[in-house]
Write an enzyme that holds these catalytic residues in place. Structure first.
Site, PDB file in Angstrom:
ATOM      1  N   ARG A  44       0.823  -1.214   0.000  1.00  0.00           N
ATOM      2  CA  ARG A  44       0.000   0.000   0.000  1.00  0.00           C
ATOM      3  C   ARG A  44       0.857   1.264   0.000  1.00  0.00           C
ATOM      4  O   ARG A  44       0.463   2.279  -0.582  1.00  0.00           O
ATOM      5  CB  ARG A  44      -0.941  -0.003   1.196  1.00  0.00           C
ATOM      6  CG  ARG A  44      -2.105  -0.950   0.963  1.00  0.00           C
ATOM      7  CD  ARG A  44      -3.090  -0.894   2.087  1.00  0.00           C
ATOM      8  NE  ARG A  44      -4.357  -1.492   1.678  1.00  0.00           N
ATOM      9  CZ  ARG A  44      -5.200  -2.084   2.518  1.00  0.00           C
ATOM     10  NH1 ARG A  44      -4.925  -2.144   3.802  1.00  0.00           N
ATOM     11  NH2 ARG A  44      -6.332  -2.590   2.068  1.00  0.00           N
ATOM     12  N   LYS A  64     -18.935 -17.560   0.675  1.00  0.00           N
ATOM     13  CA  LYS A  64     -20.375 -17.670   0.887  1.00  0.00           C
ATOM     14  C   LYS A  64     -21.226 -16.868  -0.092  1.00  0.00           C
ATOM     15  O   LYS A  64     -20.840 -15.801  -0.546  1.00  0.00           O
ATOM     16  CB  LYS A  64     -20.706 -17.201   2.311  1.00  0.00           C
ATOM     17  CG  LYS A  64     -20.113 -18.108   3.377  1.00  0.00           C
ATOM     18  CD  LYS A  64     -20.726 -17.856   4.737  1.00  0.00           C
ATOM     19  CE  LYS A  64     -20.388 -16.485   5.253  1.00  0.00           C
ATOM     20  NZ  LYS A  64     -20.801 -16.185   6.595  1.00  0.00           N
ATOM     21  N   GLY A  95     -10.388  -8.898  -1.379  1.00  0.00           N
ATOM     22  CA  GLY A  95      -9.147  -9.030  -0.626  1.00  0.00           C
ATOM     23  C   GLY A  95      -8.469 -10.378  -0.800  1.00  0.00           C
ATOM     24  O   GLY A  95      -7.275 -10.459  -1.100  1.00  0.00           O
ATOM     25  N   GLY A 130     -12.884  -4.398   0.566  1.00  0.00           N
ATOM     26  CA  GLY A 130     -14.289  -4.030   0.761  1.00  0.00           C
ATOM     27  C   GLY A 130     -14.757  -2.985  -0.238  1.00  0.00           C
ATOM     28  O   GLY A 130     -15.866  -3.069  -0.775  1.00  0.00           O
TER      29      GLY A 130
HETATM   30  P1  ADP Z   1     -12.723 -12.192  -1.511  1.00  0.00           P
HETATM   31  O1  ADP Z   1     -12.041 -11.702  -0.255  1.00  0.00           O
HETATM   32  O2  ADP Z   1     -11.788 -12.226  -2.678  1.00  0.00           O
HETATM   33  O3  ADP Z   1     -13.976 -11.439  -1.796  1.00  0.00           O
HETATM   34  P2  ADP Z   1     -14.021 -14.351  -0.076  1.00  0.00           P
HETATM   35  O4  ADP Z   1     -13.620 -13.733   1.222  1.00  0.00           O
HETATM   36  O5  ADP Z   1     -15.442 -14.346  -0.433  1.00  0.00           O
HETATM   37  O6  ADP Z   1     -13.133 -13.726  -1.272  1.00  0.00           O
HETATM   38  O7  ADP Z   1     -13.605 -15.888  -0.093  1.00  0.00           O
HETATM   39  C1  ADP Z   1     -12.301 -16.345   0.100  1.00  0.00           C
HETATM   40  C2  ADP Z   1     -12.268 -17.592   0.947  1.00  0.00           C
HETATM   41  O8  ADP Z   1     -13.132 -18.605   0.436  1.00  0.00           O
HETATM   42  C3  ADP Z   1     -10.882 -18.185   1.002  1.00  0.00           C
HETATM   43  O9  ADP Z   1     -10.389 -18.125   2.320  1.00  0.00           O
HETATM   44  C4  ADP Z   1     -11.091 -19.634   0.549  1.00  0.00           C
HETATM   45  O10 ADP Z   1     -10.338 -20.559   1.288  1.00  0.00           O
HETATM   46  C5  ADP Z   1     -12.566 -19.848   0.771  1.00  0.00           C
HETATM   47  N1  ADP Z   1     -13.084 -20.935  -0.063  1.00  0.00           N
HETATM   48  C6  ADP Z   1     -12.976 -21.076  -1.391  1.00  0.00           C
HETATM   49  N2  ADP Z   1     -13.505 -22.229  -1.817  1.00  0.00           N
HETATM   50  C7  ADP Z   1     -13.983 -22.873  -0.728  1.00  0.00           C
HETATM   51  C8  ADP Z   1     -14.652 -24.121  -0.513  1.00  0.00           C
HETATM   52  N3  ADP Z   1     -14.912 -24.933  -1.525  1.00  0.00           N
HETATM   53  N4  ADP Z   1     -14.994 -24.424   0.755  1.00  0.00           N
HETATM   54  C9  ADP Z   1     -14.689 -23.600   1.770  1.00  0.00           C
HETATM   55  N5  ADP Z   1     -14.088 -22.407   1.636  1.00  0.00           N
HETATM   56  C10 ADP Z   1     -13.720 -22.041   0.408  1.00  0.00           C
HETATM   57 MG    MG Z   2     -12.461 -12.043   1.835  1.00  0.00          MG
END
Ligand code: ADP
Ligand code: MG
Length: 398
Positions: free
Chosen positions: A38, A204, A355, A378
């Protein structure tokens, strides 16, 4: 909408207030900065001010400051030191956020000097003045400068005194990093070049309902992976064993599948294990062959191929959400495979928002193979939801 940038204002001899995002991760014990990305990303704006003969007055938040004890561990002093090394130049550090000491230090600045004052959230100890955008605080900080540059995209989804508050008193222009974020993420949201493929995943469904809806609206295809894919697969009637699933989102997923009319592309195979553990024995299963005691932790090789084929010819690619549990090497292959497919596209604008997605691309060695990796987790998600970010809205239009 086109926003005014730092190029549009006279800087020579001016006191230039710059809201930067120096909210860097630090080692809990040693207070060493563990990732200075950053700070590095803010350098072009700071260097430009120096070159133009402006007096740079920098400020940022760092972590949360809720109690007096939080002050020491969230001091920006180590950041001033690192910034000084990166700029190869003295950085005046002022350990307060207001008052005579700060005002005198600003008064003593010469053209091309750089000053950093203490964590803006020190003001949160007294009634959350920074985080609640206290009008007196925004007016006070605005009174310290002649020009206001916002380069902190990572906080653009919050209306705080140090971004929106100051901008109500002093015209706000974007720095180079902010300009880049608006250009790429804003561009993908407002007028993407088609074919536009969105890659959506992560843990999720519930975290990302608005992102899914907005991307489904704008993109030509949405490739679903990550933990959220199982809620969709269950909605289609598949047995998903112990995979991550949100039963209260099944109806929502069904509705989307109907509305999507084939735009949503779901995996055809998955890597399953009986435990959430890198060392757990694992196998590739077709999605109609997941056993009761198994959970899907990655997309399978046929799905990587399916997604790679769907990406052929894409001109805009937005990636949010890892394909699997990329933190565990045995379940990172799907994410690597999709990174590889994106990296090999020709003439496409490829953007990562989120993130963990940014962390995945960097950790897996693909950082320089994308057009843009957003610095704001975010903020980039809210941008992709189609929301107006208060920090961006506060920047003057051209
Ligand atoms: P971002 O921060 O890029 O928006 P998220 O926070 O929504 O992404 O999701 C990232 C997390 O999802 C990671 O820690 C990853 O391990 C988890 N993840 C990905 N696939 C699965 C899965 N099949 N089951 C459980 N967790 C998962
Ligand atoms: Mg995340």
């Amino acid at each position: 909408m086109a926003k005014k940038t730092i190029r549009d204002v006279e800087l020579k001899g001016k006191k230039v207030l710059v809201r930067v995002d120096f909210n860097v991760p630090m080692d809990k014990k040693t207070r060493e900065i563990t990732d200075d990305n950053r700070i590095v990303q803010a350098l072009p704006t700071i260097q430009y001010i120096i070159d133009q003969g402006g007096k740079a007055i920098l400020f940022s938040h760092l972590g949360k400051v809720e109690k007096e004890e939080d002050k020491e561990k969230n001091s920006l002093r180590p950041v001033a030191k690192r910034l000084s090394e990166l700029l190869n130049k003295e950085v005046v550090f002022v350990p307060v956020t207001r008052g005579k000491e700060l005002e005198d230090a600003i008064y003593n600045l010469k053209e091309g000097d750089v000053l950093l004052f203490e964590n803006t959230r020190f003001e949160d100890l007294d009634g959350k003045k920074e985080s609640k955008n206290n009008p007196e605080l925004g007016a006070y900080w605005a009174s310290l400068g002649d020009v206001f540059v916002n380069d902190a995209f990572g906080t653009a989804h919050r209306a705080h005194a140090s971004n929106v508050g100051i901008a109500t008193h002093l015209e706000c222009v974007s720095g180079f990093l902010m300009e880049k974020e608006i250009k790429f993420i804003g561009g993908a949201v407002d007028n993407p070049v088609h074919p536009y493929v969105a890659i959506l995943g992560g843990a999720k469904v519930s975290d990302k309902i608005t992102v899914i809806e907005n991307l489904l609206d704008k993109a030509d295809k949405v490739l679903v992976g990550g933990g959220m894919m199982f809620t969709f697969l269950k909605a289609q009637g598949y047995n998903i064993g112990k995979s991550l699933c949100e039963d209260d989102r099944l109806e929502f997923a069904k509705g989307l599948l109907e509305k999507a009319q084939g735009k949503l592309v779901l995996p055809v195979d998955t890597v399953v294990a009986k435990e959430f553990n890198n060392n757990a024995p694992h196998r590739v299963a077709k999605i109609d062959d997941i056993k009761e005691d198994e959970m899907g932790l990655d997309i399978g090789p046929e799905t990587v191929k399916l997604f790679a084929d769907a990406l052929v010819g894409a001109k805009t690619v937005v990636w949010n959400g890892p394909r699997g549990v990329f933190e565990m090497p045995n379940f990172a292959k799907g994410t690597i495979g999709v990174c590889e497919a994106i990296a090999n596209l020709e003439g496409a604008v490829t953007i990562i928002g989120g993130g963990d997605s940014a962390a995945a691309a960097i950790q897996l060695g693909y950082a320089d193979r994308f057009t843009h990796i957003s610095t704001g987790g975010g903020a980039s998600l809210e941008f992709l939801e189609g929301k107006t970010l208060p920090g961006v809205a506060a920047i003057a239009d051209k």
